[in-house]
Design an enzyme around this catalytic site. Structure first.
Site, mmCIF file in Angstrom:
data_model
loop_
_atom_site.group_PDB
_atom_site.id
_atom_site.type_symbol
_atom_site.label_atom_id
_atom_site.label_comp_id
_atom_site.label_asym_id
_atom_site.label_seq_id
_atom_site.Cartn_x
_atom_site.Cartn_y
_atom_site.Cartn_z
ATOM 1 N N VAL A 162 0.829 -1.201 0.000
ATOM 2 C CA VAL A 162 0.000 0.000 0.000
ATOM 3 C C VAL A 162 0.868 1.258 0.000
ATOM 4 O O VAL A 162 0.592 2.213 -0.734
ATOM 5 C CB VAL A 162 -0.988 0.005 1.195
ATOM 6 C CG1 VAL A 162 -1.773 1.310 1.257
ATOM 7 C CG2 VAL A 162 -1.952 -1.179 1.089
ATOM 8 N N CYS A 163 1.938 1.256 0.780
ATOM 9 C CA CYS A 163 2.830 2.432 0.851
ATOM 10 C C CYS A 163 3.481 2.691 -0.508
ATOM 11 O O CYS A 163 3.610 3.839 -0.942
ATOM 12 C CB CYS A 163 3.906 2.228 1.908
ATOM 13 S SG CYS A 163 3.266 1.979 3.566
ATOM 14 N N SER A 164 3.876 1.625 -1.168
ATOM 15 C CA SER A 164 4.491 1.730 -2.491
ATOM 16 C C SER A 164 3.493 2.315 -3.491
ATOM 17 O O SER A 164 3.811 3.261 -4.222
ATOM 18 C CB SER A 164 4.967 0.345 -2.942
ATOM 19 O OG SER A 164 5.513 0.402 -4.228
#
Length: 165
Positions: A59-61
């Protein structure tokens, strides 16, 4: 404080919760070349600040790639992604993913951003997922503490707030 979970388990956020209208708190983080960065480095600029647990997770990516694409389309807005990742890891990730339109910054040394923006997860020493928009006068104009850290933020609301700031 915001009620936040990580993988459906409640976590404790350290620091003060930030609210719209607050003066943006100070902080010191590290750039990918290990230089100290503070809000003074962006004085007079609108900032969209995304805090993420680790840039090297799904998700962060995706979030960082999305804001990188959008940063190229928004005039006069500086996009920052802050995590506890080491600057070397952030630099490697950015190079591998073609991320050049935003600044990735590391809070690993002092957790200064995490504590001052109320996103430091006590149990994990990671940052919770949150979005802050700060106007050119250092006033907070938008805040989103994502209630489940593994979920995406509201991109459209954050981008709209940044454009209006």
């Amino acid at each position: 404080m915001a009620n936040v979970t990580f993988q459906q388990e409640p976590v404790t956020l350290l620091g003060q919760e930030i609210k719209v209208g607050d003066q943006a708190p100070d902080f010191t983080v590290l750039s990918n070349d290990l230089k100290e960065v503070t809000p003074a480095d962006y004085k007079g600029k609108v900032r969209l600040i995304a805090s993420v647990p680790s840039i090297d997770t799904g998700v962060c990516s995706e979030e960082t790639k999305r804001f990188n694409e959008e940063a190229d389309k928004i005039d006069n807005v500086h996009v920052l992604t802050i995590s506890m990742d080491l600057p070397f890891a952030q630099q490697r990730w950015c190079a591998a993913n073609g991320v050049k339109n935003l600044d990735t910054l590391s809070d690993h040394r002092d957790a200064s951003f995490g504590e001052n923006y109320g996103v430091l997860i006590k149990e994990l020493r990671l940052l919770a997922r949150a979005i802050f928009v700060v106007d050119a006068n250092d006033k907070v104009t938008y805040v989103e503490y994502v209630d489940e850290v593994t979920n995406h933020p509201d991109y459209e609301a954050a981008l709209s707030a940044a454009k209006q700031a």
